[in-house]
Motif scaffolding. Structure first.
Motif, PDB file in Angstrom:
ATOM      1  N   GLN A  44       0.781  -1.257   0.147  1.00  0.00           N
ATOM      2  CA  GLN A  44      -0.037   0.168   0.216  1.00  0.00           C
ATOM      3  C   GLN A  44       0.731   1.283   0.140  1.00  0.00           C
ATOM      4  O   GLN A  44       0.314   2.456  -0.207  1.00  0.00           O
ATOM      5  N   ARG A  45       2.125   1.077   0.490  1.00  0.00           N
ATOM      6  CA  ARG A  45       2.928   2.237   0.382  1.00  0.00           C
ATOM      7  C   ARG A  45       3.497   2.733  -0.991  1.00  0.00           C
ATOM      8  O   ARG A  45       4.516   2.116  -1.255  1.00  0.00           O
ATOM      9  N   GLY A  46       2.596   3.165  -1.854  1.00  0.00           N
ATOM     10  CA  GLY A  46       2.985   3.699  -3.250  1.00  0.00           C
ATOM     11  C   GLY A  46       3.144   2.399  -4.211  1.00  0.00           C
ATOM     12  O   GLY A  46       3.777   2.754  -5.404  1.00  0.00           O
TER      13      GLY A  46
ATOM     14  N   THR B 356       7.295   2.214  -1.658  1.00  0.00           N
ATOM     15  CA  THR B 356       8.219   3.340  -1.030  1.00  0.00           C
ATOM     16  C   THR B 356       7.512   4.129   0.041  1.00  0.00           C
ATOM     17  O   THR B 356       6.247   4.022   0.374  1.00  0.00           O
ATOM     18  N   LEU B 357       8.483   4.693   0.854  1.00  0.00           N
ATOM     19  CA  LEU B 357       7.819   5.552   2.122  1.00  0.00           C
ATOM     20  C   LEU B 357       6.972   6.747   1.200  1.00  0.00           C
ATOM     21  O   LEU B 357       7.339   7.103   0.217  1.00  0.00           O
ATOM     22  N   CYS B 358       5.984   7.102   1.902  1.00  0.00           N
ATOM     23  CA  CYS B 358       4.993   8.093   1.502  1.00  0.00           C
ATOM     24  C   CYS B 358       5.825   9.576   1.258  1.00  0.00           C
ATOM     25  O   CYS B 358       6.769   9.645   1.879  1.00  0.00           O
ATOM     26  N   PRO B 359       5.227  10.311   0.088  1.00  0.00           N
ATOM     27  CA  PRO B 359       5.882  11.438  -0.044  1.00  0.00           C
ATOM     28  C   PRO B 359       6.030  12.423   1.269  1.00  0.00           C
ATOM     29  O   PRO B 359       4.716  12.665   1.702  1.00  0.00           O
ATOM     30  N   GLY B 360       7.040  12.790   1.861  1.00  0.00           N
ATOM     31  CA  GLY B 360       6.853  13.574   3.163  1.00  0.00           C
ATOM     32  C   GLY B 360       6.951  12.648   4.407  1.00  0.00           C
ATOM     33  O   GLY B 360       6.949  13.358   5.496  1.00  0.00           O
ATOM     34  N   CYS B 361       7.077  11.664   4.160  1.00  0.00           N
ATOM     35  CA  CYS B 361       7.006  10.795   5.588  1.00  0.00           C
ATOM     36  C   CYS B 361       8.245  11.125   6.330  1.00  0.00           C
ATOM     37  O   CYS B 361       9.618  11.350   5.610  1.00  0.00           O
ATOM     38  N   PRO B 362       8.256  11.292   7.640  1.00  0.00           N
ATOM     39  CA  PRO B 362       9.541  12.046   8.154  1.00  0.00           C
ATOM     40  C   PRO B 362      10.509  10.759   8.380  1.00  0.00           C
ATOM     41  O   PRO B 362      11.837  11.175   8.362  1.00  0.00           O
ATOM     42  N   HIS B 363      10.451   9.625   8.152  1.00  0.00           N
ATOM     43  CA  HIS B 363      11.276   8.395   8.040  1.00  0.00           C
ATOM     44  C   HIS B 363      12.460   8.782   6.946  1.00  0.00           C
ATOM     45  O   HIS B 363      13.614   8.427   7.275  1.00  0.00           O
ATOM     46  N   ARG B 364      11.798   9.236   5.875  1.00  0.00           N
ATOM     47  CA  ARG B 364      12.820   9.250   4.794  1.00  0.00           C
ATOM     48  C   ARG B 364      13.764  10.316   5.230  1.00  0.00           C
ATOM     49  O   ARG B 364      15.124  10.489   5.058  1.00  0.00           O
ATOM     50  N   GLY B 384       8.669  -2.574   9.833  1.00  0.00           N
ATOM     51  CA  GLY B 384       7.587  -1.640   9.653  1.00  0.00           C
ATOM     52  C   GLY B 384       7.533  -0.669   8.645  1.00  0.00           C
ATOM     53  O   GLY B 384       8.433  -0.881   7.649  1.00  0.00           O
ATOM     54  N   CYS B 385       6.973   0.408   8.286  1.00  0.00           N
ATOM     55  CA  CYS B 385       6.968   1.194   7.041  1.00  0.00           C
ATOM     56  C   CYS B 385       8.416   1.337   6.669  1.00  0.00           C
ATOM     57  O   CYS B 385       9.046   1.436   5.744  1.00  0.00           O
ATOM     58  N   TYR B 386       9.188   1.771   7.920  1.00  0.00           N
ATOM     59  CA  TYR B 386      10.626   2.158   7.645  1.00  0.00           C
ATOM     60  C   TYR B 386      11.474   0.877   7.161  1.00  0.00           C
ATOM     61  O   TYR B 386      12.701   1.510   6.758  1.00  0.00           O
ATOM     62  N   ASP B 457      10.028   7.657  15.900  1.00  0.00           N
ATOM     63  CA  ASP B 457       8.457   7.849  16.617  1.00  0.00           C
ATOM     64  C   ASP B 457       7.503   8.621  16.025  1.00  0.00           C
ATOM     65  O   ASP B 457       7.567   9.832  15.889  1.00  0.00           O
ATOM     66  N   ASN B 458       6.513   7.833  15.302  1.00  0.00           N
ATOM     67  CA  ASN B 458       5.649   8.838  14.691  1.00  0.00           C
ATOM     68  C   ASN B 458       4.195   8.674  15.325  1.00  0.00           C
ATOM     69  O   ASN B 458       3.141   8.941  14.803  1.00  0.00           O
ATOM     70  N   THR B 459       4.302   8.130  16.769  1.00  0.00           N
ATOM     71  CA  THR B 459       3.103   7.865  17.599  1.00  0.00           C
ATOM     72  C   THR B 459       2.058   7.183  16.781  1.00  0.00           C
ATOM     73  O   THR B 459       0.751   7.074  17.166  1.00  0.00           O
ATOM     74  N   THR B 461       1.156   2.786  14.839  1.00  0.00           N
ATOM     75  CA  THR B 461       1.565   1.634  14.348  1.00  0.00           C
ATOM     76  C   THR B 461       1.184   1.815  12.833  1.00  0.00           C
ATOM     77  O   THR B 461       0.239   1.406  12.406  1.00  0.00           O
ATOM     78  N   ALA B 462       2.108   2.621  12.049  1.00  0.00           N
ATOM     79  CA  ALA B 462       1.774   2.926  10.468  1.00  0.00           C
ATOM     80  C   ALA B 462       1.427   1.880   9.526  1.00  0.00           C
ATOM     81  O   ALA B 462       0.365   1.914   8.908  1.00  0.00           O
ATOM     82  N   MET B 463       2.483   0.885   9.375  1.00  0.00           N
ATOM     83  CA  MET B 463       2.309  -0.062   8.537  1.00  0.00           C
ATOM     84  C   MET B 463       1.072  -0.613   8.296  1.00  0.00           C
ATOM     85  O   MET B 463       0.251  -1.221   7.233  1.00  0.00           O
ATOM     86  N   PRO B 529       5.013  13.001  13.379  1.00  0.00           N
ATOM     87  CA  PRO B 529       4.003  12.163  12.991  1.00  0.00           C
ATOM     88  C   PRO B 529       3.795  11.648  11.569  1.00  0.00           C
ATOM     89  O   PRO B 529       4.261  12.033  10.692  1.00  0.00           O
ATOM     90  N   CYS B 530       3.169  10.500  11.594  1.00  0.00           N
ATOM     91  CA  CYS B 530       2.923   9.560  10.309  1.00  0.00           C
ATOM     92  C   CYS B 530       2.057  10.487   9.490  1.00  0.00           C
ATOM     93  O   CYS B 530       0.921  11.064  10.127  1.00  0.00           O
ATOM     94  N   LEU B 531       2.293  10.486   8.220  1.00  0.00           N
ATOM     95  CA  LEU B 531       1.367  11.500   7.344  1.00  0.00           C
ATOM     96  C   LEU B 531      -0.228  10.923   7.353  1.00  0.00           C
ATOM     97  O   LEU B 531      -1.052  11.582   6.622  1.00  0.00           O
ATOM     98  N   VAL B 532      -0.273   9.662   7.213  1.00  0.00           N
ATOM     99  CA  VAL B 532      -1.516   9.047   6.916  1.00  0.00           C
ATOM    100  C   VAL B 532      -2.532   8.715   8.067  1.00  0.00           C
ATOM    101  O   VAL B 532      -3.517   8.259   8.182  1.00  0.00           O
ATOM    102  N   ASP B 533      -1.949   9.169   9.235  1.00  0.00           N
ATOM    103  CA  ASP B 533      -2.466   8.878  10.626  1.00  0.00           C
ATOM    104  C   ASP B 533      -3.778  10.043  10.612  1.00  0.00           C
ATOM    105  O   ASP B 533      -3.661  11.226  10.836  1.00  0.00           O
TER     106      ASP B 533
END
Ligand code: SF4
Ligand code: SF4
Lengths: 179, 603
Positions: A44-46, B356-364, B384-386, B457-459, B461-463, B529-533
């Motif tokens: 889902q991530r892109g 890929t990580l979302c555009p603007g994801c803080p992990h990137r 995780g997403c990361y 820490d994006n507060t 569980t994003a994935m 924070p996670c962008l899709v939260d």
């Protein structure tokens, strides 16, 4: 009994799940059995996201290659990626900015949904614009009116969202010439 | 309110519905694809139906198991749900609970992921059930999964042992029209009857419990409600196909569409372990050739114990790895039936865009800063997403939950014993840190390991769909703060910063490296924070523009890899994709020529 096998493909974040459930719920509203398969998790991530949707008497949630009646592609690149799922006389409805030819007997209708969604100030609505386009061809198991009813039912508690969704769906149905 | 009307339910929602309909009142889980929606749906169904329940996202699967198990020991109906690798974490209580047994119905849902689509392994939870000596049910569809939930709860109470339900991704994430039935309000009160000989059994009694467990299993191998179903009763043949799980659903569709109804006798197995003894006998005597279709290991095939007549995964007739797709089943069935294999269309395609990580994801931004600060470093990472930081070259290892920390310490020790030192920067998500990161952090401190740990820490569980972490607390409990846990583990360097401020964050990592080289573990908490939260309102930020000074060096697309930065082959410059850009502004600091500038405030 009506029987239709569809694929809806795009990339993560485009709202593939939303429109596949919308169609599945429309199928139930019409009294037709339905089974779908969704993509969740890492992809889902892109990544490439694909929903299989089978309306009628089916037990497997997956469409086999060469069996799909239609492909709704929210990204133009996904047409090449997933067209092998289509039967020889299947149809494609795709979000394409510059139309390109497809080989064989496949029938393709296109719409520049990115541009339309931007024009509507709702870039999240690409999914409904393309769905609108697909419905306008009359090849789907349901009509624009039936999908509209499902949308109204689904979003009745969120009138602002509903209005934006209906605008997008209608833009896909009417905003373009038939090709 | 929903009764008697077909409703679209995802497999996970359907199992959740089954739990609530059958009077389950305690549910605990840890998120993991494809099982994540089970717990949230239990909560939703419970609320809709006005049932008083305890529903919790536990800190990990082992704890989730123990919470639900204690409810069963107290006589209530309970469930724990997880993905297959989560069951590894919960395997300790699993093995023991099989001996001690249950009072209230207790179901373990362990969702497998043949493919794998979103997992480290394709392991088969049914083998774990065999190892634990517990019965396991294998649903072929969402509606059957809902039915088997009720069956599993009743079985668990009748035989006093935990029962496993093993759906796969294609059941969990299939949606189907399902008609809900009314909820049973059992109105049970928790009653824990002390019985230390059983609940705290010593090894001597464990032996007796094991003998007792074996007795239960042989009775379960004759339990009528879960017996194999013969799907084409009128067919007479010396050939049989035996299928379970979603493979049975694929096969049954192929059988009817390709007209194979009379080519063989077709059985669906609901309970792959223990296989019904009468059925094993029947297979042995009534058929000359048997084909078994199942995912992912040959669990049924193994129990049929006849390699001369039985074909399947172990015999090589069915692939032993990967998802058993319907087109493969079609080919295998046609071959088995001696039919010409229809000219099948080319296999389903693979390829396309990698995740890929979302555009603007803080992990990137965190990964980019880590690469800048420690270009020669070793980067152990986690689940995780990361994990997608692997695209950026900032993730060198991914083993299992929490392993980043244990491995970072291990790399340090491996280099140290051979007289060397390397920069080591480990990354772990906040939820993963709570799940399995605390014991290895204590170990690292105690053993004097030296590395930097960045807790992303994006507060949330994003994935898996933005489930809460312990740092958020719950209405009835308290929040647990990451920095205090880190300090409590004995770490002396612990600082927080927002990675979206790239220059400042990069200097902080450098500072942490300097500390870790000399003194021990340094922890940096990357807070953003996670962008899709959806719980968090994200301010609309202006999207940047790339001006004409861009030389097309591709630093931002190759090294930073934001999907909203696109290299245009015609102009040989980078452009911002306004359909995708979140306006995080980090790329302004990534471009070495400062060619990316803040744009006019379009949304
Ligand atoms: S979901 Fe959140 S954590 Fe995951 S890639 Fe997107 S922004 Fe990052
Ligand atoms: S501002 Fe830059 S880095 Fe952030 S999402 Fe937009 S293009 Fe990507």
């Amino acid at each position: 009994m009506i029987s239709q096998q569809l694929l809806i493909s795009g990339v993560g974040g485009q709202g593939i799940l939303f429109i596949s459930r919308l169609l599945a719920e429309t199928s139930i509203a019409k009294g037709l059995p339905v089974i779908t398969s969704e993509t969740h998790g890492m992809a889902q991530r892109g990544g490439i996201v694909i929903s299989h949707l089978k309306v009628g008497d089916f037990s497997s949630p997956l469409v086999r290659p060469g069996q799909a009646d239609g492909l709704i592609a929210l990204k133009s690149g996904n047409v090449a990626l997933h067209r092998s799922f289509l039967r020889s006389c299947g149809w494609i409805a795709a979000n394409v900015s510059e139309p390109f030819p497809v080989s064989g007997e496949l029938e393709m209708t296109t719409i520049d949904a990115d541009a339309i969604a931007l024009k509507l100030g709702n870039p999240q609505a690409v999914n409904l614009v393309v769905l609108g386009r697909a419905l306008s061809t009359g090849s789907l198991f349901c009509t624009t009116e039936e999908v509209t009813m499902t949308l109204i039912h689904k979003l009745q508690e969120k009138p602002a969202l509903l209005e934006r969704a209906l605008t997008a769906l209608n833009a896909g149905t009417t905003d373009c010439p038939r090709s | 309110m929903l009764e008697n009307k077909p409703t679209l339910m995802q497999g996970n929602e359907a199992m959740a519905r089954g739990m609530v309909e059958n009077g389950c009142v305690v549910a605990a889980s840890y998120p993991g694809t494809p099982a994540s929606e089970i717990l949230s749906s239990i909560e939703t169904w419970g609320k809709t139906e006005g049932v008083t329940m305890h529903v919790e996202w536990a800190v990990n699967e082992k704890v989730a198991f123990e919470i639900a198990y204690a409810a069963s020991q107290s006589g209530l109906r309970a469930v724990t749900a997880m993905k297959q690798v989560g069951l590894n974490v919960a395997s300790d209580p699993l093995m023991s609970a099989a001996y001690l047994g249950t009072v209230g119905g207790f179901v373990i849902i362990s969702a497998d992921d043949p493919g794998p689509h979103s997992s480290q392994t394709e392991q088969d939870s049914r083998l774990m059930a065999m190892q634990a000596k517990l019965p396991v049910l294998d649903p072929s569809s969402p509606s059957e999964a809902r039915e088997l939930v009720g069956c599993a709860l009743r079985m668990s109470e009748e035989f006093e042992l935990p029962v496993m339900l093993r759906p796969t991704t294609r059941v969990c994430h299939a949606c189907q029209d399902i008609t809900p039935v009314p909820v049973q309000h059992l109105e049970r009160k928790a009653v824990f009857c002390k019985d230390p000989q059983r609940w705290a059994a010593t090894p001597k009694f464990r032996y007796e419990l094991h003998v007792e467990l074996n007795r239960k299993l042989s009775r379960i191998a004759a339990y009528a409600p879960t017996a194999p179903r013969r799907l084409n009763p009128s067919t007479m043949s010396r050939r049989a196909v035996v299928a379970s799980g979603v493979s049975a659903a694929h096969a049954s569709e192929v059988v009817s569409i390709s007209g194979l109804q009379d080519a063989f006798v077709f059985y669906q197995i609901l309970q792959p372990y223990p296989l019904h003894s009468d059925f094993v006998e029947e297979i042995r005597t009534a058929y000359d050739e048997v084909l078994v279709l199942e995912e992912t290991t040959g669990v049924i095939e193994m129990q049929l114990r006849d390699f001369l007549r039985v074909q399947g995964k172990l015999s090589g007739a069915v692939p032993e790895a990967g998802e058993l797709l319907p087109e493969m089943i079609e080919r295998i069935l046609c071959e088995f039936a001696g039919r010409a294999v229809a000219d099948l269309s080319e296999a389903a395609p693979v390829g396309g865009r990698r995740p890929t990580l979302c555009p603007g994801c803080p992990h990137r931004a965190s990964f980019y800063a880590i690469k800048k600060a420690a270009p020669q470093g070793i980067y152990p990472s986690d689940i995780g997403c990361y994990t997608l930081g692997v695209n950026l070259g900032a993730v060198d290892t991914v083993l299992c939950m929490g392993a980043a920390i244990g491995q970072a310490a291990g790399f340090y020790q491996a280099y140290r014993v051979s007289g060397q030192q390397r920069d080591i920067v480990a990354t772990v998500g906040d939820s993963t840190f709570f799940h399995a990161g605390i014991p290895p952090l204590i170990d690292a401190v105690v053993q004097g390991a030296r590395f930097v740990l960045v807790i992303l820490d994006n507060t949330t569980t994003a994935m898996t769909g933005n489930q809460p972490t312990p740092a958020q607390g719950t209405p009835s409990g308290k929040a647990v703060d990451i920095a205090s846990v880190v300090a409590g583990c004995g770490v002396e360097f612990c600082r927080s910063a927002d990675p979206l401020d790239l220059p400042a964050f990069t200097s902080l990592i450098k500072e942490a490296l300097a500390f870790s080289c000399k003194q021990g573990v340094a922890v940096v908490i990357a807070k953003s924070p996670c962008l899709v939260d959806k719980r968090i309102r994200h301010a609309k930020r202006p999207q940047p523009l790339v001006d004409s000074t861009c030389t097309g060096c591709k630093q931002c697309t190759d090294q930073f890899e934001c999907p909203a930065l696109v290299f245009d082959e015609v102009s040989r410059k980078v452009m911002v994709d306004i359909m995708n850009c979140s306006g995080c502004g980090v790329c302004l600091d990534v471009c070495p020529l400062k060619a990316i500038k803040l744009g006019e405030g379009q949304p």
